[in-house]
Design an enzyme around this catalytic site. Structure first.
Site, PDB file in Angstrom:
ATOM      1  N   LYS A 547       0.843  -1.193   0.000  1.00 24.16           N
ATOM      2  CA  LYS A 547       0.000   0.000   0.000  1.00 24.16           C
ATOM      3  C   LYS A 547       0.871   1.233   0.000  1.00 24.16           C
ATOM      4  O   LYS A 547       1.722   1.404   0.871  1.00 24.16           O
ATOM      5  CB  LYS A 547      -0.884  -0.034   1.246  1.00 24.16           C
ATOM      6  N   ASP A 642     -12.739   3.678  10.172  1.00 27.44           N
ATOM      7  CA  ASP A 642     -13.282   3.492   8.826  1.00 27.44           C
ATOM      8  C   ASP A 642     -13.657   2.023   8.585  1.00 27.44           C
ATOM      9  O   ASP A 642     -13.190   1.409   7.640  1.00 27.44           O
ATOM     10  CB  ASP A 642     -12.267   3.984   7.787  1.00 27.44           C
TER      11      ASP A 642
END
Ligand SMILES: *[C@@H]1O[C@H](CO)[C@@H](O)[C@H](O)[C@H]1NC(C)=O
Ligand SMILES: *[C@@H]1O[C@H](CO)[C@@H](O)[C@H](O)[C@H]1NC(C)=O
Ligand SMILES: *[C@@H]1O[C@H](CO)[C@@H](O)[C@H](O)[C@H]1NC(C)=O
Ligand SMILES: *[C@@H]1O[C@H](CO)[C@@H](O)[C@H](O)[C@H]1NC(C)=O
Ligand SMILES: *[C@@H]1O[C@H](CO)[C@@H](O)[C@H](O)[C@H]1NC(C)=O
Ligand SMILES: *[C@@H]1O[C@H](CO)[C@@H](O)[C@H](O)[C@H]1NC(C)=O
Ligand SMILES: *[C@@H]1O[C@H](CO)[C@@H](O)[C@H](O)[C@H]1NC(C)=O
Ligand SMILES: *[C@@H]1O[C@H](CO)[C@@H](O)[C@H](O)[C@H]1NC(C)=O
Ligand SMILES: *[C@@H]1O[C@H](CO)[C@@H](O)[C@H](O)[C@H]1NC(C)=O
Length: 816
Positions: A547, A642
């Site tokens: 990522k 989230d």
């Protein structure tokens, strides 16, 4: 609204009340025994007397400790010694006054009183505020207080110190602490904990809970709410909440029912099961025999913190020996395990390279966190970098580590140093200007190295090869040798991988990751933090997801590393594991394990195949357990911020794992204060995000509630294409169907279990309450989903524009 409130509060309180009951009673002892020798109110003990159990094998009362007495329970008369199994108020000093009595008062309290006028206040032994009507000392070693209706209101079995006895339980969440020493039963340095994920672990007591501190585990984690029990006949086992045995440490000993068993977390940090056989001829118990030990064949230097700070553990003639690190001295020469302090004056410590440094070979301290890493090609360079750095007090050079940054600099204290020959490490210690008088022998006299075995194996292999080739097997011999060398190489590689996987994070260079991802070609997806690429490490052997972080708050490399270490220390089967990271200049990349089956969003909303009901229930629990771990079992609670289906990934076995946790902090420097910028994803955001109120773990509970409803219904929380307008907002629709008792509507034609459906919907509705305090904790969520606690009727989640009449109707039904 106003009408709704009081009844809402009442119903939540019942949820929490039930939960707290179920927690505190987790350890309640199983069978209600008859008391043959009750101790009546008004009874009293003088030093040094006691109340024996009917068999006279156990006693409750005063036992000698230090130069005074403690109140406790012990095994009587083994070699004229006592074996203490429980201590009241173990961290209080021993009582020294001979005018002290232990009273079971007329008012039903168990108190320690000193009869010297106005000197001391009575000390309560029990932790209950109820009044007892009698007490009982059982042959099992349990001491209990009963109330008027013959119910146990307090018992020592529920508050174990370092020992559990036959019939005793270490409940879910329960822990034992070792004693300080053989003769001092105050809280010592190690703990045994039955974690909330069902794993039983041993770790140093003075540390925050953290997977990297653990030196022994039962490997039963991730499954359910487990208990440790010591059954009759010496069977020590872990059972799950439905009493199915998950793991046996020992087997049944069926021949002697009079043997007493005890499982004790010993002073040295090892959990052991002892037996005391009954000698028919003398009518007494024999000395203890060890039946089982948690470390089994491992050596005691594996106990993290066995030696205390700044010292290291080696085996000398099979006995552990604690030695000082260079430049440090024992704090207390008798109690070596207390640790060491630096022994040189601080001034002149950083005198422009004039510090003296000692070099030691083959030491390792994997569980300590360096304050900085870098790459150096030689050990001399590493040494120099430490000399030039005023903050550096010790450095570790690891020649063939996969990660490029093989020179690690540390500040003292170091906690878990041990001898380790597998990595050919070189350690440097600054010792100041004073020459250091006691040097550590570079080759200590007798140390049993495990890797000797490996060396022997290699030698044997080479010899075998020579013999073969001598026998004229020429070509085939060469061929085989090649295979073997390869295999050995692979072994060595996996050793390094294993070492770095569980314990520290790998540091990758940007180039390495660029190569691994083939120049960032294969994009897996875009998240709120950046883009994710597929890659392969270690010559294509390990698939990873890389990522690349974007939109970061400007942050120093050091803070970033600290953050990464915190994330790297989380280990749970429902969390995506971070393998390593890269921080070069402004480039920040994270390397995660690769999840082959996409995200939960794909499964729920795009899936070719709708997951069946059992699968949905399992996924819902998986996600809840992952969040529970983040909230309650990490060093510091991690708020995910989230939670949504696209952040939940599915592995090869379709286990749901949460990703992207711990990153919110990188975007928001101070997570606990008010957020100025709303992030997260609409539809899953708790109302407090918009209200400028502090964000707590309850924000995640809200998002989880939304996800849970989506899992139940296999649809998004907002569906503008819904056939009927009232179905557009999932939560509104679910609540309406729930109130109208028409829940089957929300799952369509799917085959579901009605009871679990109702439970899951109720939990979901509790989770999405507007008021954070009304939402249950993740622990309660897991317990409710597992069906362990009852769920009361949820009120109207107020963000739904529900009609007042609806709420009224509901509050009436709650009252009834
Ligand atoms: C027992 O150990 C504790 C902590 O290690 C210490 O504070 C206490 O003084 C000790 N008590 C006795 C009687 O030695
Ligand atoms: C307590 O000890 C003191 C001296 O050690 C002695 O004089 C006294 O009689 C003792 N009291 C009791 C109740 O035993
Ligand atoms: C005794 O304790 C039990 C269980 O806690 C409780 O149900 C009962 O009401 C108590 N009886 C009295 C007389 O307090
Ligand atoms: C306990 O274990 C058994 C057997 O593995 C399993 O069937 C049962 O579902 C487990 N109970 C819980 C609550 O996980
Ligand atoms: C543990 O031992 C008990 C009794 O011998 C046996 O019934 C059970 O199946 C065993 N459990 C495991 C997990 O081996
Ligand atoms: C119990 O029986 C086993 C074998 O059946 C034996 O090895 C063991 O010594 C016996 N234990 C005792 C305490 O008699
Ligand atoms: C440091 O070591 C010296 C000599 O070994 C000793 O005399 C001194 O007490 C030590 N200082 C501390 C603080 O332990
Ligand atoms: C470093 O230690 C050595 C001996 O251990 C000593 O001869 C030398 O003078 C020391 N150097 C400094 C700068 O103190
Ligand atoms: C070092 O140890 C020796 C003997 O072991 C002693 O004579 C000498 O004084 C010590 N030096 C210092 C600086 O402590």
């Amino acid at each position: 609204m106003v009408v709704c409130y009081p009844s809402l509060m009442a119903s939540t309180y019942t949820v929490f009340f039930l939960l707290s009951i179920s927690f505190t009673c987790g350890g309640a002892h199983p069978q209600h025994m008859q008391c043959s020798h009750p101790i009546s109110l008004g009874s009293s003990l003088l030093i040094p007397s006691s109340w024996p159990s009917p068999s006279r094998q156990f006693a409750f009362g005063f036992y000698p400790e230090g130069n005074g007495f403690m109140v406790g329970i012990w095994l009587v008369g083994i070699d004229n010694k006592i074996t203490v199994v429980w201590t009241a108020n173990r961290d209080d000093p021993p009582v020294t006054s001979n005018a002290t009595t232990l009273d079971l008062t007329k008012s039903g309290k168990l108190l320690l009183k000193t009869d010297e006028q106005g000197k001391e206040k009575p000390i309560s032994i029990s932790t209950t505020s109820d009044s007892a009507s009698f007490a009982c000392m059982f042959d099992s070693g349990n001491f209990a207080l009963y109330n008027k209706s013959d119910s146990i209101i307090w018992e020592t079995f529920r508050y174990p110190t370092d020992t559990i006895l036959k019939g005793q339980i270490l409940p879910f969440g329960g822990q034992l602490f070792s004693s300080a020493s053989e003769t001092n039963h105050s809280t010592g340095r190690f703990r045994l904990k039955m974690q909330y994920d069902g794993n039983l672990v041993l770790e140093p007591a003075n540390t925050v809970e953290d997977a990297s501190e653990v030196y022994w585990e039962s490997s039963t984690g991730g499954e359910s709410r487990n208990l440790l029990v010591l059954k009759d006949a010496g069977l020590l086992q872990i059972i799950n909440s439905t009493s199915v045995s998950v793991k046996n440490f020992t087997s049944l000993d069926s021949n002697n029912s009079k043997t007493i068993y005890r499982a004790t977390l010993d002073v040295d940090g090892v959990f052991r099961l002892y037996s005391h056989a009954f000698d028919e001829t003398t009518g007494k118990l024999k000395a203890s025999e060890t039946q089982w030990s948690a470390l089994e064949d491992k050596d005691i230097c594996e106990v993290n913190g066995f030696c205390g700070f700044n010292s290291f553990c080696t085996l000398n003639d099979d006995k552990p020996y604690c030695a000082c690190l260079p430049g440090t001295d024992f704090v207390d020469a008798i109690h070596k395990s207390l640790g060491r302090v630096r022994n040189f004056t601080e001034e002149g410590r950083c005198g422009g390279g004039k510090d003296n440094i000692t070099t030691t070979l083959n030491m390792m301290w994997i569980n300590d966190i360096p304050f900085t890493y870098e790459h150096t090609s030689t050990k001399e360079e590493c040494l120099r970098s430490c000399l030039e750095d005023c903050n550096c007090e010790a450095a570790l050079f690891i020649p063939n580590l996969y990660s490029q940054k093989n020179c690690r600099r540390y500040k003292l204290p170091l906690r878990y140093v041990r001898r380790d020959t597998s990595m050919d490490t070189v350690a440097f210690f600054k010792v100041g200007k004073r020459s250091w008088n006691e040097t550590i022998p570079v080759k200590p006299p007798v140390i049993v190295f495990k890797s000797k075995k490996v060396i022997v194996q290699i030698l044997v292999l080479i010899l075998a090869f020579t013999a073969f080739s001598c026998l004229g097997l020429g070509i085939s011999g060469v061929y085989m040798f090649k295979i073997r060398v390869l295999r050995y190489k692979r072994l060595k590689e996996s050793e390094i991988l294993g070492l770095t996987k569980g314990l520290t994070l790998n540091l990758f260079s940007y180039d390495e990751l660029r190569r691994a991802t083939n120049g960032f070609k294969d994009e897996l997806g875009k998240g709120s933090f950046g883009t994710v690429y597929k890659g392969a490490l270690y010559k294509g052997k390990k698939l990873v997801a890389v990522k690349r972080l974007e939109k970061l708050v400007e942050e120093g490399e050091r803070e970033f590393r600290a953050e990464m270490q915190a994330i790297g220390r989380t280990h749970h089967k429902n969390l995506v594991q971070l393998i390593g990271y890269c921080a070069e200049g402004s480039k920040r990349l994270l390397v995660y394990e690769y999840m082959s089956n996409g995200s939960l969003a794909d499964v729920l909303f795009k899936g070719v195949r709708r997951p069946d009901w059992d699968e949905r229930v399992r996924i819902a629990l998986d996600v809840a357990r992952g969040i529970l771990y983040l909230h309650e079992e990490c060093k510091a609670p991690i708020i995910h911020c989230d939670i949504k289906p696209s952040n939940i990934l599915m592995d090869d076995f379709w286990t749901a794992k949460i990703s992207d946790f711990g990153l919110a902090k990188l975007l928001m420097p101070d997570q606990t204060r008010t957020f100025t910028m709303v992030r997260g994803t609409r539809g899953y955001l708790a109302p407090e995000w918009q209200k400028n109120t502090p964000i707590s773990v309850k924000a995640d509970v809200y998002s989880y509630g939304m996800v849970l409803l989506e899992i139940v219904c296999c649809r998004r929380n907002m569906d503008v294409n819904a056939s009927i307008p009232e179905e557009i907002v999932l939560s509104t629709w679910v609540y309406k169907c729930f109130v109208a008792r028409e829940l089957e509507k929300i799952v369509g034609s799917d085959e579901v279990d009605k009871r679990t459906l109702e439970n899951m919907v109720k939990v979901g509705l509790w989770c999405i309450q507007d008021e954070p305090f009304l939402r249950p904790s993740m622990k309660s969520v897991v317990l409710m989903l597992e069906g362990i606690t009852d769920i009361s009727v949820p009120p109207c989640p107020t963000n739904i524009p529900c009609k007042l009449s609806l709420c009224k109707e509901n509050s009436i039904s709650i009252l009834m």
